[in-house]
Design an enzyme around this catalytic site. Structure first.
Site, PDB file in Angstrom:
ATOM      1  N   HIS A 234      -1.389   8.972  -9.551  1.00 19.32           N
ATOM      2  CA  HIS A 234      -2.550   8.090  -9.641  1.00 19.32           C
ATOM      3  C   HIS A 234      -2.261   6.729  -9.054  1.00 19.32           C
ATOM      4  O   HIS A 234      -3.112   6.131  -8.398  1.00 19.32           O
ATOM      5  CB  HIS A 234      -2.955   7.900 -11.102  1.00 19.32           C
TER       6      HIS A 234
ATOM      7  N   ARG B 132     -21.102   5.264  23.041  1.00 18.80           N
ATOM      8  CA  ARG B 132     -22.130   6.284  22.847  1.00 18.80           C
ATOM      9  C   ARG B 132     -23.460   5.674  23.265  1.00 18.80           C
ATOM     10  O   ARG B 132     -23.768   4.547  22.892  1.00 18.80           O
ATOM     11  CB  ARG B 132     -22.216   6.685  21.379  1.00 18.80           C
TER      12      ARG B 132
ATOM     13  N   GLU C 167     -14.108  18.858  25.634  1.00 18.01           N
ATOM     14  CA  GLU C 167     -14.381  19.252  24.246  1.00 18.01           C
ATOM     15  C   GLU C 167     -14.738  20.725  24.153  1.00 18.01           C
ATOM     16  O   GLU C 167     -15.052  21.226  23.090  1.00 18.01           O
ATOM     17  CB  GLU C 167     -15.489  18.368  23.660  1.00 18.01           C
TER      18      GLU C 167
ATOM     19  N   ASN D  74     -13.246  16.356  17.987  1.00 14.19           N
ATOM     20  CA  ASN D  74     -14.159  16.894  16.970  1.00 14.19           C
ATOM     21  C   ASN D  74     -14.805  18.187  17.459  1.00 14.19           C
ATOM     22  O   ASN D  74     -14.726  19.231  16.825  1.00 14.19           O
ATOM     23  CB  ASN D  74     -15.263  15.891  16.617  1.00 14.19           C
TER      24      ASN D  74
ATOM     25  N   ARG E  38     -19.313  22.310  12.738  1.00 12.50           N
ATOM     26  CA  ARG E  38     -18.918  21.001  12.185  1.00 12.50           C
ATOM     27  C   ARG E  38     -19.830  20.544  11.065  1.00 12.50           C
ATOM     28  O   ARG E  38     -19.449  19.697  10.256  1.00 12.50           O
ATOM     29  CB  ARG E  38     -19.043  19.920  13.274  1.00 12.50           C
TER      30      ARG E  38
ATOM     31  N   CYS F 169     -10.811  10.504  22.106  1.00  9.33           N
ATOM     32  CA  CYS F 169     -11.793   9.645  21.420  1.00  9.33           C
ATOM     33  C   CYS F 169     -12.349  10.301  20.163  1.00  9.33           C
ATOM     34  O   CYS F 169     -13.303   9.811  19.592  1.00  9.33           O
ATOM     35  CB  CYS F 169     -12.934   9.249  22.363  1.00  9.33           C
TER      36      CYS F 169
END
Lengths: 85, 506
Positions: free
Chosen positions: B181, B272, B383, B406, B417, B454
């Site tokens: 903890h 983006r 990707e 991703n 995803r 990225c």
């Protein structure tokens, strides 16, 4: 005997906050509920110690079982909790 | 000795005066058990009193509150209570029965290792509290010195962590490890901690110490600037032996610019553009640096009217990215024109890249289109597995590649995803994904083209070192992640990063 299969989606598995939320919901349902892992190990879902010791990980499928009045509705609610992390 | 060793949590350094958390008081020896009924009642009362104490410490909505609730549930766990009562029935006093039952559970948990073993501390804390209730003793409250301090304790239970105030600069415990903890909450509070430091108990109240979490050390004396919380470095990204790694920011809106500059971002690795067309504003903010603009990536989880077909059965595999732009080239042309206009008035080095490239034809087409608008440096996002596997061919048509980990992970593991149930498969460290990354880096090295990352993987400090070891030349991430990645890179030489990478590929 009512049964539901559900995949646990919480990122930490059935531990810490998700385990506490789950066990609290089982207590509210007022019915005995069991939780069984894919390998057959079963825990009393009212016991947080038993649930945590079962060590269910994110992505594991578990079997919920309950018996008695309202068992189906109770399991529906519990299954939703586990499926939504 | 001048330095004590333990397990560091976090990367921070803090110096301050020690305040020792007193060890729990010695309890008087157990008295002879009374009647079974009396001991049963006392046992049940003690456990529910402990649960109440724990809940009373919780500040609602905090991380500590959730941990305390789980611990309170343990104290009144029906299985535990049954066990305690059956031990009482066989003649034990309440206090002894509770300790025995808890020890039984603790044994099982510690044998399981890892996260479960860390729960043993929870049970021990319940035992101490319950024993104190049985003996009629109150536990002393946590110290509150009213000034900044470094807390030193044998161990910290969730209940202790819950009442720590803002004056705590750092934590040192004799027991505990990375899943305790203390570790979880130190990370959550953003304070440096050194745990499992056996010699911590030799420190005395008022002693000046420096806690260096990155190195897992406690140094006697002050070895850091007096202001609490050090100012983060904004130096260029480098490994320990000076190998350059560009640390850039991912930008989705003009609001991200300030954070990126504050973090010392060396340009923008991913701008983006689906919701942001403030090209000039972003370019002006990074004079002399590279700004990499990803042209519209419509479809899948970013539906844009006019570019997406809402009726696809599998949008992630559908008419999206560069495919959608090829089908609607006037949209790409309008965007490239706007980017070129904004670039003309700025001294940033404006690069453009196409998303979701799966075929070298698409790379070639995009590069021609960008050049026709006066944008000489065009690249592609890698990707899609096909692009990674044919990286040489793809890269031969463009100037650079940026790996979108991703989506690459999603496609490589064939796992959506967006599904929470499959979150565990979104693992950029899966050997298949790492092999693909390695392949792209090898192609980049052979053709002398830079290869950046990225995706989320770049923001993970440990993964970042692995990526550098695979041959990645730039890492672009959310501005908030840059400082930790910068610090982590400085811990390893390039050869060490390469060794890390080799061992994961085997």
């Amino acid at each position: 005997m009512a049964e539901r299969r559900v995949v646990v989606t919480s990122a930490v598995g059935l531990h810490a906050r998700p385990a506490a939320v789950f066990v609290t919901a089982v207590a509210k349902a007022g019915l005995p509920v069991t939780l069984t892992r894919h390998d057959g190990r079963t825990a009393d879902a009212r016991s947080i110690l038993a649930v945590v010791t079962l060590d269910v990980k994110c992505g594991d499928e578990v079997l919920l079982r309950a018996e008695g009045d309202g068992a189906d509705a109770a399991l529906d609610g519990l299954a939703e909790l586990l499926a939504n992390g | 000795m001048a330095e004590l060793r333990g397990t560091g949590v976090g990367r921070g350094v803090a110096a301050g005066r020690v305040v020792r958390l007193p060890d729990p008081p010695r309890l008087p020896p157990e008295t002879e058990p009374g009647s079974v009924e009396a001991e049963r009642d006392l046992a049940v009362h003690a456990l529910s009193e402990v649960a109440s104490q724990l809940r009373a410490l919780a500040r609602p909505g905090t991380e500590a509150a959730a941990i305390l609730e789980a611990q309170a549930l343990m104290a009144t766990d029906p299985a535990l209570v049954d066990e305690v009562l059956s031990i009482v029935e066989s003649g034990s006093g309440a206090r002894q029965a509770i300790i025995s039952a808890l020890n039984g559970y603790a044994q099982g948990l510690s044998e399981a290792g890892g996260y479960l073993a860390a729960r043993v501390a929870d049970l021990q804390d319940i035992g101490r509290r319950a024993a104190a209730v049985c003996a009629g003793i109150s536990l002393p409250p946590l110290p509150r010195p009213g000034h900044p301090y470094v807390l030193v304790a044998r161990e910290l239970a969730p209940a202790d962590m819950a009442v720590l105030d803002d004056h705590v600069l750092a934590l040192i415990t004799a027991e505990g490890g990375p899943t305790s903890h203390a570790a979880i909450l130190a990370r959550g509070m953003g304070i440096p901690a050194v745990l499992g430091c056996a010699e911590a108990l030799t420190l005395t109240d008022g002693q000046l110490v420096t806690v260096d979490a990155a190195r897992g050390l406690v140094l006697l004396g002050r070895h850091v600037a007096a202001t609490p919380g050090k100012a983060p470095s904004t130096a260029p990204g480098r490994t320990a032996d000076g190998h350059q790694v560009l640390l850039q920011a991912n930008i989705g809106s003009p609001e991200d610019i300030a954070a990126a500059l504050e973090a010392g971002a060396e340009g923008v690795g991913l701008m983006r553009t689906e919701f942001c067309d403030s090209y000039a504003e972003v370019f002006q903010a990074f004079p002399g640096y590279r700004v990499t603009v990803r042209v519209f990536d419509a479809g899948s989880d970013k539906p844009l009217p006019g570019l997406s077909n809402g009726r696809e059965p599998n949008p992630a595999l559908g008419m999206r990215g560069v495919r959608a732009l090829r089908a609607n080239p006037e949209i790409l042309d309008a965007q490239l024109r706007a980017i070129a206009d904004a670039a003309a008035g700025a001294s940033a080095h404006v690069w453009v890249m196409a998303p979701m490239v799966s075929h070298h034809d698409e790379a070639a087409w995009f590069a021609r289109r960008a050049a026709s608008h006066g944008l000489p440096t065009a690249g592609v996002m890698i990707e899609v597995p096909s692009a990674a596997l044919t990286a040489r061919e793809v890269l031969s048509h463009v100037h650079f590649a940026s790996i979108g980990t991703n989506d690459l992970t999603q496609f490589t593991l064939a796992a959506d995803r967006q599904l929470g149930a499959l979150a565990h498969l979104q693992d950029p460290e899966h050997p298949a994904v790492l092999h693909l990354i390695a392949q792209v880096c090898q192609a980049g090295a052979a053709l002398a083209r830079p290869v950046g990352v990225c995706g989320e993987a770049a923001a993970d400090p440990r993964l970042a070192c692995l990526l550098v070891g695979l041959g990645v030349t730039s890492l672009s991430m959310a501005p908030g992640a840059i400082a930790e990645v910068r610090e982590e890179l400085l811990r390893y030489t390039l050869d060490q990063c390469r060794a890390m990478a080799r061992s994961t590929l085997e």
